[in-house]
Design an enzyme around this catalytic site. Structure first.
Site, short mmCIF file in Angstrom:
data_model
loop_
_atom_site.label_atom_id
_atom_site.label_comp_id
_atom_site.label_asym_id
_atom_site.label_seq_id
_atom_site.Cartn_x
_atom_site.Cartn_y
_atom_site.Cartn_z
N HIS A 1 46.74 52.48 53.45
CA HIS A 1 46.18 53.37 54.46
C HIS A 1 45.16 54.44 53.98
CE1 HIS A 1 47.07 54.81 58.90
NE2 HIS A 1 45.87 55.26 58.20
N ARG B 1 45.33 50.30 63.43
CA ARG B 1 46.48 50.94 63.15
C ARG B 1 47.64 49.30 63.14
NH1 ARG B 1 44.98 54.79 62.07
NH2 ARG B 1 45.59 56.95 62.54
P1 NDP Z 1 37.31 56.35 69.60
O1 NDP Z 1 38.19 56.89 70.53
O2 NDP Z 1 35.96 56.91 69.15
O3 NDP Z 1 36.87 54.84 69.77
C1 NDP Z 1 37.97 53.72 70.27
C2 NDP Z 1 37.13 52.58 70.74
O4 NDP Z 1 38.14 51.60 71.00
C3 NDP Z 1 36.23 52.80 72.08
O5 NDP Z 1 35.12 52.00 71.75
C4 NDP Z 1 37.30 51.99 73.05
O6 NDP Z 1 36.56 51.53 74.12
C5 NDP Z 1 38.07 51.12 72.26
N1 NDP Z 1 38.90 50.69 72.90
C6 NDP Z 1 40.26 51.61 72.99
N2 NDP Z 1 41.08 50.84 73.77
C7 NDP Z 1 40.61 49.62 74.20
C8 NDP Z 1 41.37 48.30 74.63
N3 NDP Z 1 42.31 48.39 75.32
N4 NDP Z 1 40.17 47.40 74.71
C9 NDP Z 1 39.04 47.52 74.25
N5 NDP Z 1 38.63 48.29 73.57
C10 NDP Z 1 39.46 49.29 73.53
O7 NDP Z 1 38.10 55.96 67.89
P2 NDP Z 1 37.41 56.04 66.38
O8 NDP Z 1 36.29 55.01 66.27
O9 NDP Z 1 37.28 57.41 66.03
O10 NDP Z 1 38.54 55.53 65.68
C11 NDP Z 1 39.12 54.30 65.86
C12 NDP Z 1 40.64 54.26 65.20
O11 NDP Z 1 40.19 53.96 63.85
C13 NDP Z 1 41.46 55.27 65.26
O12 NDP Z 1 42.07 55.43 66.38
C14 NDP Z 1 42.49 54.99 64.03
O13 NDP Z 1 43.38 54.07 64.57
C15 NDP Z 1 41.65 54.14 63.21
N6 NDP Z 1 41.25 54.56 61.85
C16 NDP Z 1 41.80 54.30 60.74
C17 NDP Z 1 41.69 54.79 59.60
C18 NDP Z 1 42.21 54.33 58.20
O14 NDP Z 1 42.08 54.97 57.26
N7 NDP Z 1 42.86 53.07 58.28
C19 NDP Z 1 40.88 56.09 59.51
C20 NDP Z 1 40.31 56.59 60.72
C21 NDP Z 1 40.60 55.82 61.82
P3 NDP Z 1 35.63 52.60 74.96
O15 NDP Z 1 34.26 52.93 74.23
O16 NDP Z 1 35.34 51.69 76.25
O17 NDP Z 1 36.43 53.91 75.45
#
Ligand code: NDP
Length: 310
Positions: free
Chosen positions: A273, A225
């Protein structure tokens, strides 16, 4: 179950009407402002109108149209008990993987230098580096990060992944977590892929200090993001040679302003995006699954943890 469409910026009926028609046995779609608002328990939303939540006192859940729910979580009037649901779509994760691989291999094999040479009519072999010589760091090891990591590792790139919670190393993938883990990951990384959700902790995470920990000549693939990247710091680290280049799909302000320096920067690739969308069918399936769970009083699949922010 009735589901109201809530968006100030998108025509959700035009976008998802056909896919939602396929789940009409479970979900009746209505436009905002809906009649008999007290009967509405479910919504599909993106930038909901500010008055929306006050109108539907029995709203129990709102579904996002994408993998991220930050857009809904940021709504000022969102009542505490309303569940926020995101889309989990394996095809979307695979599409993200393809997008990241394009940029990763483009950096490894120097595609932009060849494009420049072609424009100059210059025949010049630039040499090759094996995938094993290009370590990749992935921030976020969730539904999408895991797919991307597995695909990159399968091609022979050394992969490290960072998450909030700890996890054991997997074949070809070193796991890191926490502040120390981030420093260790950055120090070994040449290509950094940002796949984090937007939360207060991840906002501004990619600043000059952290980017300067990367290996010299690093490359950033920023697909999480926009507000996670300090945009001025990216320009500074490109200018001082810390970074060789960057592929940016998300921005602090979208659409990107016409005069923004990213548009014309020779070492930045801009996409609007669109790294990967959830399919219409996946969005409709999430709405239907939420309706079924609400009707049965079961936990809602893929409801985000509102305290954690993702
Ligand atoms: P998930 O919720 O499945 O995974 C999020 C990951 O981020 C988890 O491994 C989580 O850790 C980690 N995380 C969250 N907060 C922290 C932190 N403070 N420190 C370290 N690690 C952290 O999300 P998705 O994989 O489904 O999607 C990820 C993101 O990708 C979406 O939220 C979106 O912002 C972006 N996206 C962008 C798109 C685009 O077109 N550009 C399309 C789709 C998604 P833990 O495993 O420990 O919970």
């Amino acid at each position: 179950m009735r589901c109201v469409l809530l968006s100030d910026t998108l025509d959700l009926r035009a976008l998802f009407g056909t896919a939602l028609a396929a789940v009409a046995d479970r979900v009746e779609i209505v436009d905002h402002p809906a009649e008999h608002p007290e009967e509405v328990r479910l919504a599909l939303g993106w930038n909901p109108p500010p008055d929306a939540f006050a109108r539907y006192p029995n709203l129990a859940a709102i579904c996002s149209i994408g993998a991220g729910a930050d857009n809904l979580l940021a709504c000022p009037g969102l009542p505490e008990p309303v569940a926020v649901v995101r889309v989990v779509d394996p095809d979307q994760a695979r599409a993200m993987s393809h997008f990241v691989l394009w940029h990763l291999i483009g950096h490894q094999r120097r595609f932009s230098a060849y494009a420049e040479n072609q424009r100059a009519g210059r025949w010049q072999r630039l040499g090759q580096r094996a995938a094993a010589e290009v370590p990749v760091g992935i921030l976020g090891y969730g539904r999408i990060g895991r797919q991307v990591a597995a695909d990159i590792a399968a091609l022979g790139f050394p992969v490290a992944a960072w998450s909030r919670s700890p996890g054991a190393d997997e074949p070809g993938i070193a796991r890191h977590h926490g502040t120390d883990g981030l420093a260790a990951l950055l120090a070994r990384t040449e290509v950094l892929v940002n796949l984090l959700p937007l939360t207060p902790e991840t906002t501004g995470l990619l600043d000059a200090a952290r980017l300067r920990r990367l290996r010299p000549g690093a490359f950033l693939i920023h697909v999480g993001r926009g507000p996670q990247l300090v945009e001025a710091d990216l320009l500074a680290t490109l200018d001082d040679g810390t970074l060789a280049g960057a592929a940016l799909d998300v921005f602090a302000r979208e659409p990107l302003d016409a005069g923004h320096p990213f548009w014309r920067h020779p070492r930045i690739a801009v996409t609007p995006h669109e790294a990967c969308d959830a399919s219409d069918a996946a969005v409709a399936a999430a709405v239907a699954a939420t309706a079924e769970a609400l009707a049965a009083g079961r936990p809602i699949p893929h409801a985000v943890d509102r305290m954690r922010g993702y």
